[in-house]
Enzyme design. Structure first.
Site, PDB file in Angstrom:
ATOM      1  N   LYS A   1      43.928  15.376  21.232  1.00  0.00           N
ATOM      2  CA  LYS A   1      43.878  16.706  20.471  1.00  0.00           C
ATOM      3  C   LYS A   1      44.956  17.673  20.808  1.00  0.00           C
ATOM      4  O   LYS A   1      45.248  18.641  20.084  1.00  0.00           O
ATOM      5  CB  LYS A   1      42.502  17.415  20.686  1.00  0.00           C
ATOM      6  CG  LYS A   1      41.181  16.698  20.404  1.00  0.00           C
ATOM      7  CD  LYS A   1      39.846  17.062  20.549  1.00  0.00           C
ATOM      8  CE  LYS A   1      38.665  16.500  20.629  1.00  0.00           C
ATOM      9  NZ  LYS A   1      37.682  17.141  21.231  1.00  0.00           N
TER      10      LYS A   1
ATOM     11  N   GLU B   1      53.866  15.426  20.662  1.00  0.00           N
ATOM     12  CA  GLU B   1      52.926  15.390  21.881  1.00  0.00           C
ATOM     13  C   GLU B   1      53.109  16.812  22.596  1.00  0.00           C
ATOM     14  O   GLU B   1      53.986  17.303  22.493  1.00  0.00           O
ATOM     15  CB  GLU B   1      53.416  14.244  22.909  1.00  0.00           C
ATOM     16  CG  GLU B   1      52.698  14.211  24.165  1.00  0.00           C
ATOM     17  CD  GLU B   1      51.023  14.004  24.134  1.00  0.00           C
ATOM     18  OE1 GLU B   1      50.711  14.239  23.182  1.00  0.00           O
ATOM     19  OE2 GLU B   1      50.616  13.161  24.979  1.00  0.00           O
TER      20      GLU B   1
ATOM     21  N   ASP C   1      53.741  13.627  31.223  1.00  0.00           N
ATOM     22  CA  ASP C   1      53.297  13.867  32.567  1.00  0.00           C
ATOM     23  C   ASP C   1      53.622  12.689  33.348  1.00  0.00           C
ATOM     24  O   ASP C   1      54.933  12.471  33.600  1.00  0.00           O
ATOM     25  CB  ASP C   1      51.787  14.181  32.627  1.00  0.00           C
ATOM     26  CG  ASP C   1      51.142  14.688  33.972  1.00  0.00           C
ATOM     27  OD1 ASP C   1      51.697  15.404  34.445  1.00  0.00           O
ATOM     28  OD2 ASP C   1      50.159  14.090  34.198  1.00  0.00           O
TER      29      ASP C   1
ATOM     30  N   LYS D   1      56.424  17.286  32.433  1.00  0.00           N
ATOM     31  CA  LYS D   1      56.422  17.690  33.791  1.00  0.00           C
ATOM     32  C   LYS D   1      57.375  16.440  34.543  1.00  0.00           C
ATOM     33  O   LYS D   1      56.624  15.463  34.680  1.00  0.00           O
ATOM     34  CB  LYS D   1      54.937  17.445  34.113  1.00  0.00           C
ATOM     35  CG  LYS D   1      54.175  18.301  33.669  1.00  0.00           C
ATOM     36  CD  LYS D   1      52.917  18.254  34.308  1.00  0.00           C
ATOM     37  CE  LYS D   1      51.812  19.310  33.881  1.00  0.00           C
ATOM     38  NZ  LYS D   1      50.534  19.272  34.399  1.00  0.00           N
TER      39      LYS D   1
ATOM     40  N   PHE E   1      48.365  22.161  36.743  1.00  0.00           N
ATOM     41  CA  PHE E   1      47.746  21.964  35.500  1.00  0.00           C
ATOM     42  C   PHE E   1      47.729  23.137  34.599  1.00  0.00           C
ATOM     43  O   PHE E   1      47.342  24.354  34.755  1.00  0.00           O
ATOM     44  CB  PHE E   1      46.235  21.612  35.870  1.00  0.00           C
ATOM     45  CG  PHE E   1      45.535  20.983  34.816  1.00  0.00           C
ATOM     46  CD1 PHE E   1      45.874  19.635  34.512  1.00  0.00           C
ATOM     47  CD2 PHE E   1      44.748  21.690  34.128  1.00  0.00           C
ATOM     48  CE1 PHE E   1      45.219  19.157  33.582  1.00  0.00           C
ATOM     49  CE2 PHE E   1      44.045  20.949  32.845  1.00  0.00           C
ATOM     50  CZ  PHE E   1      44.189  19.584  32.847  1.00  0.00           C
TER      51      PHE E   1
ATOM     52  N   ASP F   1      44.217  21.499  26.615  1.00  0.00           N
ATOM     53  CA  ASP F   1      42.815  21.908  27.296  1.00  0.00           C
ATOM     54  C   ASP F   1      42.654  21.669  28.598  1.00  0.00           C
ATOM     55  O   ASP F   1      43.418  20.966  29.354  1.00  0.00           O
ATOM     56  CB  ASP F   1      41.748  21.148  26.488  1.00  0.00           C
ATOM     57  CG  ASP F   1      41.571  19.431  26.971  1.00  0.00           C
ATOM     58  OD1 ASP F   1      42.644  19.157  26.886  1.00  0.00           O
ATOM     59  OD2 ASP F   1      40.516  19.128  27.320  1.00  0.00           O
TER      60      ASP F   1
HETATM   61  P1  IMP Z   1      50.509  11.039  30.921  1.00  0.00           P
HETATM   62  O1  IMP Z   1      50.046   9.741  30.311  1.00  0.00           O
HETATM   63  O2  IMP Z   1      50.209  11.155  32.320  1.00  0.00           O
HETATM   64  O3  IMP Z   1      52.059  11.341  30.675  1.00  0.00           O
HETATM   65  O4  IMP Z   1      49.576  12.113  30.051  1.00  0.00           O
HETATM   66  C1  IMP Z   1      49.764  12.889  29.258  1.00  0.00           C
HETATM   67  C2  IMP Z   1      48.756  13.661  28.792  1.00  0.00           C
HETATM   68  O5  IMP Z   1      48.036  14.040  30.011  1.00  0.00           O
HETATM   69  C3  IMP Z   1      49.158  14.607  27.686  1.00  0.00           C
HETATM   70  O6  IMP Z   1      49.163  14.375  26.790  1.00  0.00           O
HETATM   71  C4  IMP Z   1      48.036  15.587  28.034  1.00  0.00           C
HETATM   72  O7  IMP Z   1      46.962  15.326  27.263  1.00  0.00           O
HETATM   73  C5  IMP Z   1      47.400  15.326  29.611  1.00  0.00           C
HETATM   74  N1  IMP Z   1      47.904  16.308  30.411  1.00  0.00           N
HETATM   75  C6  IMP Z   1      48.969  16.294  31.371  1.00  0.00           C
HETATM   76  N2  IMP Z   1      49.382  17.243  32.002  1.00  0.00           N
HETATM   77  C7  IMP Z   1      48.364  18.185  31.460  1.00  0.00           C
HETATM   78  C8  IMP Z   1      48.151  19.537  31.947  1.00  0.00           C
HETATM   79  O8  IMP Z   1      48.756  20.217  32.659  1.00  0.00           O
HETATM   80  N3  IMP Z   1      47.021  20.221  31.023  1.00  0.00           N
HETATM   81  C9  IMP Z   1      46.140  19.266  30.347  1.00  0.00           C
HETATM   82  N4  IMP Z   1      46.559  18.154  29.901  1.00  0.00           N
HETATM   83  C10 IMP Z   1      47.623  17.573  30.548  1.00  0.00           C
HETATM   84 MG    MG Z   2      47.964  14.655  25.121  1.00  0.00          MG
END
Ligand code: IMP
Ligand code: MG
Length: 248
Positions: free
Chosen positions: A107, A167, A171, A199, A220, A227
């Site tokens: 979302k 996206e 992260d 990030k 965060f 969210d």
């Molecule tokens: P990744 O697989 O670790 O790159 O995750 C990315 C996903 O994690 C993003 O699409 C977000 O939905 C969630 N995410 C990463 N950091 C945050 C944050 O600081 N706040 C909220 N959601 C996050």
């Molecule tokens: Mg996401």
């Protein structure tokens, strides 16, 4: 050939710097903060400091008071708007002779996707928009490491298409390295990624978005569709949550 663009320029901010602008109990942080008119007026010393503006006072219809559970505004509504417009123009230039399928990842990217498509100019030969759900987070603040794709999404719809995945945040890179692979396996002609926030410091899987809005501090964050435990998606700005409202 596609060119790779990154938008790490004028509106990006260093990941460590925290420039404090106190606004009531919340701080506006960033290397080049450009708070909206209401935030500017609230951050200016007033002639009568003992009677500050009421927190619910709305000086501009698009600029709501800061949510009481938000610690600091990291990217104000104005800053986000300018950056998203810039991303739309770069994407438009790259896809102006091409049919484009924009796929927003739910979302978190719902708000970013709807704003971004409005700014994609020059117009592609055609532009389709769709969304699908992918989740890698539960109700905590760390990645589960498992990416779940929405089974209702018809993957075959991407076959032969130029796909732009949209996206909210890259992260660890787990989600996106997986999603790009899935789209390629499904026969997409090309797959590129537009991420509002990156990030970089938290990367565990090598991954670079083709269009990036901001390099984001390692904290965060919530707002503008993003969210924490399904809360704060409605905020028009991006900020961090006060420590006491995060479950550890
Ligand atoms: P990744 O697989 O670790 O790159 O995750 C990315 C996903 O994690 C993003 O699409 C977000 O939905 C969630 N995410 C990463 N950091 C945050 C944050 O600081 N706040 C909220 N959601 C996050
Ligand atoms: Mg996401």
């Amino acid at each position: 050939m596609w060119s790779t663009r990154s938008l790490g320029g004028p509106c990006g901010r260093p990941t460590s710097a925290v420039v404090g602008h106190t606004i009531g109990s919340a701080k506006l942080i960033g290397a080049r903060p450009r708070p909206c008119a209401q935030l500017r007026s609230l951050s200016r010393p007033t002639a009568t400091p003992e009677t500050p503006p009421h927190p619910q006072q709305r000086l501009h219809p698009r600029c709501l008071p800061i949510h009481p559970e938000i610690n600091a505004v990291i990217y104000s509504e104005d800053v986000i708007e300018a950056r998203v417009a810039e991303m739309g123009r770069l994407i438009g230039q790259d896809y102006q002779h091409t049919e484009l399928l924009v796929l927003g990842v739910l979302k978190g990217a719902f708000m970013f996707t709807t704003d971004l498509v409005r700014h994609i100019y020059p117009y592609p030969a055609s532009l389709e928009v769709d969304f699908f759900k992918a989740s890698s987070y539960g109700s905590g603040t760390t990645s589960s490491g498992v990416v779940q794709l929405d089974s209702a999404f018809k993957l075959e719809s991407v076959a032969g298409k130029h796909v732009l995945l949209v996206e909210d945040i890259i992260d660890s890179g787990n989600t996106f390295s997986r999603l790009v692979a899935v789209m390629r396996e499904a026969g997409a002609a090309t797959v590129r990624v537009a991420a509002l926030l990156d990030k970089k410091a938290r990367r565990r899987v090598p991954f670079e978005a083709d269009y990036t809005g901001f390099e984001c501090p390692d904290e965060f964050i919530v707002g503008y569709g993003i969210d924490y435990a399904e809360k704060y998606r409605n905020l028009p700005y991006i900020g961090s949550v006060r420590e006491e409202f995060i479950r550890h």
